[in-house]
Structures are given as structure tokens and as C-alpha cells.
Design an enzyme around this catalytic site. Structure first.
Site, PDB file in Angstrom:
ATOM      1  N   HIS A 298       0.841  -1.192   0.000  1.00 34.23           N
ATOM      2  CA  HIS A 298       0.000   0.000   0.000  1.00 34.23           C
ATOM      3  C   HIS A 298       0.885   1.255   0.000  1.00 34.23           C
ATOM      4  CE1 HIS A 298      -2.808   3.089   1.255  1.00 34.23           C
ATOM      5  NE2 HIS A 298      -3.741   2.296   0.761  1.00 34.23           N
TER       6      HIS A 298
ATOM      7  N   GLU B 207       0.741   3.939   1.545  1.00 30.09           N
ATOM      8  CA  GLU B 207       1.072   4.465   2.881  1.00 30.09           C
ATOM      9  C   GLU B 207       2.244   3.696   3.482  1.00 30.09           C
ATOM     10  OE1 GLU B 207      -2.926   4.366   4.419  1.00 30.09           O
ATOM     11  OE2 GLU B 207      -3.438   5.976   3.024  1.00 30.09           O
TER      12      GLU B 207
ATOM     13  N   SER C 105     -10.247   7.267  -3.342  1.00 28.51           N
ATOM     14  CA  SER C 105     -11.500   8.028  -3.219  1.00 28.51           C
ATOM     15  C   SER C 105     -12.672   7.393  -3.961  1.00 28.51           C
ATOM     16  CB  SER C 105     -11.290   9.481  -3.671  1.00 28.51           C
ATOM     17  OG  SER C 105     -10.319  10.109  -2.844  1.00 28.51           O
TER      18      SER C 105
END
Ligand code: PGA
Length: 252
Positions: free
Chosen positions: A95, A97, A213
Site C-alpha cells: 500500500h 502508505e 477516493s
């Protein structure tokens, strides 16, 4: 045909009681869904209670990370063996992050993928470019490198347990979704690269999720694109009604 996969990434949210409340509500709201694979990704502490709560349902559980060793002196880490033991089917690896905040390299991500497959876990392998990289027209190079390095040494047989998630970093948690055209273009590129590495059939069979999103009001458009086979959902997976609506997308 590729079965659509809708996965929720709960990130650093939900205590055990909150996680159970969410997954029980979700279970009721998606009980009749048959043709979509549904996955939720709680934090480590909630994995086992959540896998117990969804037992026998149409929902599977993903961990958000793992370490590439099964046991040893690695204080603070959680292994693929432990995830399997806790009832996980999937693990999210790479990911953005983890790549950005925790400086995970492609090589480390590759080691994790191999370790996860070694325990028979399925992998949601995330790739994606930053805004800077997109603006510098490096998107395709970045995606190619992340794919090649992340999947280095992976066999066609292994590939059946891997799902790629294309998550443009600039679209994560920002409310800026890639347009259907941008996402489709990237997915088609990724499928083309997979074809180069693994051949036509494996590339055709591979599911490529879009993340960044994704919301109830944009999922239908995204899912109507030919190379978008599902979504990886952060913020909107934290509310049962929103995530259930995403699971029940209507591709036009
Ligand atoms: P978001 O997160 O849906 O909140 O943008 C997606 C992700 O990070 O997987």
C-alpha cells in the site's frame, strides 16, 4: 470471466467493538450478493474477532500488512502464518502508505508477497504513482518498475492468488478520484505489462482493482470500464451503508 472484487481497507480505524458493529451491519446489508467477492480489511487487533463474526458469510477478511518471516526475533511484527491462523484469506501488500510513510522498498514488498503466498494467503498487491511522478510523465515507468520488482520470481500458478490494486497516490484520501478514462488507461497499461511478463492468459485472468477516493457516487462509472475488476476502498469502507452500495455497484 473475472469475478469483481470489492475490498475495504479500514486502515488505522475501529476498535474491536466498532469493527464488530461495522461488519455485522455490512453482513446484513450484503447478504444477498452472490456475484461479487467482498473483502474487509480491519486492523490487526480486530482480525480474529471479525473473522469469527463473518464465518459462513459471503465476506472474507484481509490483513493490511505482514512481515516476510513466519517466526523469529522481529519485535512488533505479524507474520503470514499468524494471519492465516487468525482466519484471513487476503493480505494487502505494498500500500502506498506503507511505501511512503514506512519507506518500504519494492524488494521488501516482493519478499512479503512470497512469504504470504507461502502460507496460502491471497495478496492484494498495490501499486501507483505520486502526483509528482504523474506530472513528470513518469507514471508508466513507475507502474512498470513496481510491477516487475514486486512480482519478481512469481510464477503463473502463484499469480492466481494475486490481485493488483492500482491506486494513484494523489487520489488516496483526497477526494480526487482518477477519471474513468485515467483509471482505464492505467489498468489497460498494467494488463499489458502483465501480459509481457506472464503471457496473455494470465494477464486476462488477473483482477485489477482501482483505489483512491472510491465512493457510492463514482463506483458505477469506474466499474463500467472494461479493465476495472473491482475497487479497494478506504474512507467509504468505514460506513456499512456506503460500502454496501459500493459492493452493489451497477456497471452500465
Ligand atoms: P480512500 O483510500 O478510498 O480513502 O482514498 C483508498 C486506499 O488507500 O486504499
Amino acid at each position: 470471466m473475472r469475478t469483481p472484487l470489492i475490498a475495504g481497507n479500514w486502515k488505522l480505524h475501529k476498535t474491536v467493538p466498532e469493527a464488530l458493529e461495522l461488519v455485522k451491519a455490512l453482513k446484513n446489508q450484503v447478504a444477498e450478493v452472490k456475484d461479487v467477492e467482498i473483502v474487509v480489511g480491519p486492523a490487526f487487533t480486530a482480525l480474529y474477532p471479525v473473522t469469527e463474526a463473518i464465518r459462513g458469510s459471503n465476506i472474507a477478511v484481509a490483513a493490511q500488512n505482514c512481515y516476510p518471516e513466519n517466526t523469529g526475533a522481529y519485535t512488533g511484527e505479524v507474520s503470514p502464518l499468524m494471519l492465516k491462523d487468525a482466519g484471513c484469506k487476503y493480505v494487502i501488500i505494498g500500500h502506498s502508505e506503507r511505501r511512503q510513510i514506512f519507506k518500504e522498498s519494492d524488494e521488501f514488498i516482493n519478499a512479503k508477497i512470497k512469504a504470504a503466498l507461502g502460507e496460502d494467503l491471497h495478496v492484494i498487491f498495490c501499486i501507483g504513482e505520486t502526483l509528482e511522478e504523474r506530472e513528470a510523465e513518469k507514471t508508466w515507468d513507475i507502474l512498470k518498475t513496481q510491477l516487475q520488482n514486486g512480482l519478481d520470481g512469481i510464477t503463473r500458478e502463484d499469480l492466481k492468488k494475486i490481485v493488483v490494486a492500482y491506486e494513484p497516490v494523489w487520489a488516496i484520501g483526497t477526494g480526487k478520484t482518477a477519471t474513468g478514462d485515467q483509471a482505464q488507461e492505467a489498468h489497460a497499461y498494467i494488463r499489458g505489462q502483465l501480459k509481457e511478463i506472464f503471457g496473455q492468459q494470465s494477464a486476462e485472468d488477473m483482477r485489477i482493482l482501482y483505489g483512491g477516493s472510491v465512493k457510492p457516487d463514482n463506483v458505477d462509472g469506474l466499474m463500467s470500464r472494461s479493465d476495472i475488476d473491482g475497487t479497494l476502498v478506504g474512507g467509504a469502507s468505514l460506513k456499512a451503508a456506503d460500502f454496501a452500495r459500493i459492493v452493489k455497484f451497477q456497471a452500465g
